[in-house]
Every structure is written in structure tokens, then in C-alpha cells.
Enzyme design. Structure first.
Site, PDB file in Angstrom:
ATOM      1  N   THR A 188      -6.554   1.158  -6.478  1.00 16.41           N
ATOM      2  CA  THR A 188      -7.082   0.900  -5.142  1.00 16.41           C
ATOM      3  C   THR A 188      -8.352   1.707  -4.961  1.00 16.41           C
ATOM      4  O   THR A 188      -8.603   2.668  -5.694  1.00 16.41           O
ATOM      5  CB  THR A 188      -6.059   1.293  -4.061  1.00 16.41           C
ATOM      6  N   GLU A 335      -1.683  -4.570  -3.575  1.00 14.37           N
ATOM      7  CA  GLU A 335      -0.267  -4.404  -3.873  1.00 14.37           C
ATOM      8  C   GLU A 335       0.529  -5.700  -3.841  1.00 14.37           C
ATOM      9  O   GLU A 335       1.711  -5.703  -4.174  1.00 14.37           O
ATOM     10  CB  GLU A 335       0.355  -3.411  -2.871  1.00 14.37           C
ATOM     11  N   LYS A 445      -7.060   2.532  20.600  1.00 16.53           N
ATOM     12  CA  LYS A 445      -6.133   2.763  21.704  1.00 16.53           C
ATOM     13  C   LYS A 445      -6.931   3.337  22.867  1.00 16.53           C
ATOM     14  O   LYS A 445      -7.336   4.497  22.859  1.00 16.53           O
ATOM     15  CB  LYS A 445      -5.013   3.704  21.269  1.00 16.53           C
ATOM     16  N   TRP A 450      -4.240  -1.627  23.560  1.00 19.49           N
ATOM     17  CA  TRP A 450      -4.660  -1.672  22.170  1.00 19.49           C
ATOM     18  C   TRP A 450      -5.749  -2.718  22.039  1.00 19.49           C
ATOM     19  O   TRP A 450      -5.579  -3.869  22.449  1.00 19.49           O
ATOM     20  CB  TRP A 450      -3.486  -2.030  21.260  1.00 19.49           C
TER      21      TRP A 450
END
Length: 547
Positions: A188, A335, A445, A450
Site C-alpha cells: 500500500t 486489500e 464533523k 457530518w
């Protein structure tokens, strides 16, 4: 309880799911099909199979055997495609080195992987020389000279790639072994901490190939892959096995165009001269292709392109559709194999307007076969499929990585509760279409609400004169966080912050809350937005710069 297991007869062949089985059909039926490197070198699938055997024979002569790791540092070439097959087929592990990482990160990945031999293009030799003294396991390099003289190096050079293949036998006897054998490893991008190694077994690769190939070939027309397509990857071969697409292309026996080093003019030329019909890339590259072909002199119609890595904005989608590109999004992670969903239009889809079609094409899509795709709360309970309830995407599929290489704690966190946790926040509709709202770490936030940074970015992209944008949350004494936008103007554009804010305020009542609209002093114009090594927006860098 009576045993209900099937006991095979002693002479039965229990077909293991190995990478070499992906060649069976294409070799039998499409031996004359063509593979080309930049339009300059051409050979058939039959020759491809011979070269795979020669590569394995050459590596075996260097002492590579079952369980060893061979690293590759090359542009997207026919050699890379040969490595995708030849190295794992001999029971060794293919390590695709991310050549865009820093020298120290490459050092870490090479040492962590235990690579013993590196196939390295001469362009990357200086990078490898920089870390030569600290390499722990690399004992030899094979130089890829691309027709040029082999440069001087302090490494033990086993030889030049083509010269080694010329001297090697094509008749390597590829053995059979457990399908759970590690076939490939990559790392990654490591925006936090050291890069993490992700491995896939032969079984993982074969099942991902079959599943994704089935999903892509299912539609009757449009957004599909078929045997008459001409395939050109525009996602680096080092990145998640180029999304697994080269394996699908070879399995189906497609003509394959390997473009080498990415340059928009070269890609457009190859698209034209080789009649490319199917590709995949990140949004940034699509934007570059559209810009490079402005003026309408290049016909892009009929080109099917999957967009991944970052969200496909409606504005970019519209621009691609206007040029005749059949563009749609795909979703996955390093993944996950990676493809777990595709934004293909549903059967008999009749959009009420263009906006509805664009919304679907830009969505995260619907799960491909055999993927258990859930959106859950923090107790792993499914949230309502009402396009409003938000939760984390968690997954089960037969081709997901089983854990990070040598990182048991991180692996357990990845698979907490028996599902792979993506860290992506999303909503799902009654029709099964998913839309990612944000990464858990990127949700803003503010004001008790949100805010989706992705949604604000897509709205900013609608403003004429905006090339791209990135939105992050910055600390605010009153609201906790407030959104901040970094904006890149198109060449010749003079769009102002006031125009962007006015556009957001006009749509805030219907599409975003008032808390999602950045203040004027938090709309910054920049020359470019930092990207990771695989073309994703690097919001960690933006947050650090804004702190």
C-alpha cells in the site's frame, strides 16, 4: 453424522486454481492473437507462452525456486505481463515494486518482502543504486535495457533481460502446488507509517479473474468487456496487479497493448493506431487524456474506461460522455483483489434524464458476483437501504487478502468481526446501488453534522473554470471543524472564490447542508493538488499543510 464429502477416484484430476490455468483457453484457441509494446514490438500469444517458459528457465538458473520472491521495476511493458505469469507459475512470488515511492520506502518494501532478484529497467537503476548498501536480501539484478546498452552498476548483474531469455529454454516444466501458495505481493502507498504488504494467492487471483470477468461481460451492450475488445491498461502494473485486468484480458484472449511509460500523447496515439476499446485509469489520467485531445481531432468514441482510485465526478463523467467515452466507475482497494463493485447501468435502464444516468455511472456501483457487500453501523448491523443511512462498507469474498504481510495486529484489525473493514463510509439504495460518502478519516464533523468531502468536491467541479478540487476539515474553535477547499483552475480560467461559494450556497438547501459550504478565506487556489504514488488525492499532506 454421515460424512457427505466427495471422495475423488484415485485417477481423478483435482484441478487446482493456479495462475497457469488462466492460459489454458487462450493458448488453445487464440494462439495467433497479438500483444504489442508501444506499437513497436509485436508477438503472438503463442510466443508469449514461450517467453514465459524462457523467463522461468532463466530465473531458475539464477537459483530462484518455489517460495522465493522476485521483484519487478519496469514500465508497463510486455515484460511485466510475462512476469505476471512466469514468476508465480514457477511457485515463486511476484513482487510489483511501486516505483513512485521514495527511495527509503522502496528500500523498506524490498527488505520486508525478502526479494532476492530484481528485474529492473535501466531508468530505475539510479534509484536502486541509491539504496544498494542497505538492501538485505537482494543478491542479483536483471537489467531491462529496452534496446539500449546496459549501464554501469555496482550490483551483481545476472544479465540483460532479453539476452537471458534468448539463452533460456521455453520448455520449463511448470509444477503444480497448493492453490493457496502466495502468487503476488505489493505494498500500500503508506500515507501513514510504513507501507503494508498485501499478498494474493493463486486461488485469489483466479477467482477474482473469473468473478470480475463475469461481471464485465454480463451486460448486453455498453460498459462491458468482450472477446473482440482491444485492451490497454492505464493503471500501473505495480498497483494492485493493474486491478487484475491483465489476467482477465489474457484469459479471454484479447489483443493487448502495453503502453510503456504513460504520456497522454502516446496513449492517444496508441488508442488510435491500435484501435483500443477498453482501458481503466484514475480520474486524473482521464482528465489529462481529455485535455490532450481537446479540439476534437482525436476520436475517442467507443472507448470503454473504468475509473477507480478516486471518485468519478459528474463533471468529468459528462465531459467524457460528450467525447463518446463509455465511462463508469469501479470500486475496490489494495486489500480487496481489488474489484468488488462496478457502476454498470442496470438491465433495460431507461434514464428519465441525463443527470440520473451520470449519477449511476459515478456511483460506487453494485457488488460483482460472489461478494457479500454490507453497509453497517459500529455494531456490524446493516443500515437501512434508503440512500440516507450511512455506515461502513464491510466485505466478504473469495479473493480478498487474508491479512497484511508480517503484520498480525493490523491484519486482525482489518478483519475484525470476520468482515474486511474498508474504512469507507457509504449509503445504499433499494436497487443495490452504493454511493461512498467519504473515508472515515476524511468525513468533516462540523456544527453537529457530518459533511462529505467528496460531495463538496463534486459540486465545486461543476463550476466553470475549475479543473479539480480537494476538500478537507480544518480545526475551528466554534464548530470543531470547518471545510476548506483547495482548487485548481483550468488553464486560462480566472474563476474566483466568490463564484464557487455562491454556487455551493445555491445548491446547499437541496444537496448539502449549510455547514458544508467553506468560507471565502477557506477556498484556496493552488497550482496542483498533491497525489499519492497511484494518483489519489493525498489529503494527509493537505491537512499537514493547513495545520
Amino acid at each position: 453424522m454421515q460424512d457427505n464429502l466427495i471422495t475423488p477416484t484415485p485417477s481423478a484430476y483435482t484441478y487446482p486454481l493456479l495462475v497457469k490455468q488462466l492460459l489454458t483457453n487462450s493458448q488453445c484457441l487464440y494462439g495467433d492473437q497479438e500483444i504489442t509494446y508501444r506499437g513497436e514490438l509485436r508477438y503472438s500469444y503463442r510466443t508469449f507462452r514461450q517467453r514465459i517458459g524462457q523467463l522461468a528457465s532463466a530465473l531458475a538458473a539464477l537459483g530462484i525456486q518455489h517460495g522465493n520472491t522476485v521483484a519487478v521495476m519496469d514500465w508497463d511493458s510486455h515484460r511485466y505481463l510475462e512476469s505476471y505469469f512466469g514468476i508465480p507459475m514457477m511457485g515463486a512470488t511476484l513482487f510489483t515494486v511501486n516505483v513512485r515511492l521514495s527511495a527509503q520506502q522502496i528500500l523498506y518494501t524490498l527488505n520486508d518482502s525478502g526479494a532476492e532478484v530484481v528485474l529492473v529497467h535501466s531508468d530505475f537503476l539510479p534509484l536502486l543504486e541509491e539504496i544498494r548498501a542497505e538492501l538485505q536480501s537482494v543478491r542479483q539484478v536483471v537489467v531491462i535495457a529496452d534496446g539500449q546498452a546496459v549501464p554501469q552498476t555496482g550490483f551483481a548483474v545476472a544479465g540483460e533481460y532479453e539476452a537471458l531469455l534468448d539463452r533460456a529454454s521455453p520448455d520449463f516444466a511448470f509444477p503444480e502446488f497448493d492453490e493457496h501458495t502466495r502468487a503476488a505481493t505489493f505494498y500500500t502507498t503508506g500515507t501513514t507509517g510504513d507501507p503494508k504488504g498485501v499478498s494474493y494467492s493463486h486461488r485469489d487471483i483466479v477467482l477474482h479473474t473469473l468473478t470480475t470477468g463475469m461481471a464485465l461481460s454480463a451486460p448486453r451492450a455498453g460498459q462491458r468487456l468482450h472477446r473482440e475488445d482491444v485492451y490497454m491498461p492505464i493503471t500501473p502494473m505495480f498497483h494492485v496487479l493493474a486491478w487484475g485486468m491483465p489476467y482477465i484480458a489474457v484469459t479471454l484472449g484479447l489483443k493487448i497493448v502495453m503502453p510503456g511509460r504513460y504520456a497522454p500523447d502516446v496513449l492517444l496515439k496508441l488508442h488510435d493506431t491500435e484501435r483500443v476499446t477498453f482501458s481503466h485509469c484514475v480520474p486524473t489520467l482521464l482528465q489529462m487524456l481529455l485535455q490532450a485531445s481537446e479540439g476534437g481531432m482525436v476520436d475517442l468514441s467507443g472507448w470503454k474506461i473504468i475509473i477507480g482510485g478516486s471518485a468519478l465526478s459528474p463533471a468529468l463523467c459528462e465531459a467524457a460522455l460528450a467525447r463518446g467515452i463509455d465511462v463508469f466507475a469501479g470500486y475496490g482497494m489494495s486489500e480487496t483483489g481489488p474489484v468488488v463493485s462496478l457502476a454498470q447501468l442496470p438491465p433495460k435502464f431507461r434514464p428519465s434524464n441525463r443527470q440520473e444516468e451520470v449519477r449511476m455511472r459515478c456511483s460506487t456501483g453494485r457488488p460483482v458476483p460472489m461478494v457479500d457487500f454490507r453497509i453497517v453501523d459500529d455494531q456490524l448491523r446493516d443500515v437501512p437501504r434508503d440512500t440516507k443511512a450511512q455506515g461502513e462498507i464491510v466485505l466478504r469474498a473469495p479473493f480478498l487478502t487474508q491479512g497484511y504481510f508480517k503484520k498480525p495486529e493490523a491484519s486482525e484489525a482489518l478483519w475484525e468481526g470476520g468482515y474486511l473493514h474498508t474504512q469507507d463510509v457509504a449509503v445504499m439504495g433499494p436497487d443495490g446501488f452504493v454511493q461512498i460518502v467519504d473515508r472515515i478519516k476524511d468525513v468533516i464533523k462540523t456544527g453537529g453534522e457530518w459533511v462529505s468531502s467528496i460531495e463538496v468536491e463534486q459540486l465545486i467541479a461543476e463550476v466553470p473554470g475549475v479543473l479539480e478540487s480537494a476538500v478537507i476539515g480544518v480545526r475551528d474553535a466554534k464548530w470543531g471543524e470547518r471545510p476548506m477547499a483547495f482548487v485548481v483552475r483550468k488553464t486560462g480560467s480566472h474563476v474566483k472564490a466568490e463564484t464557487i461559494r455562491e454556487h455551493l450556497l445555491l445548491v446547499d438547501a437541496k444537496r448539502i447542508s449549510k455547514y458544508a459550504v467553506p468560507e471565502l478565506d477557506r477556498i484556496a487556489f493552488v497550482a496542483e493538488i498533491p497525489k499519492t504514488s497511484v494518483g489519489k488525492i493525498n489529503k494527509k499532506v493537505l491537512r499537514n499543510n493547513a495545520a
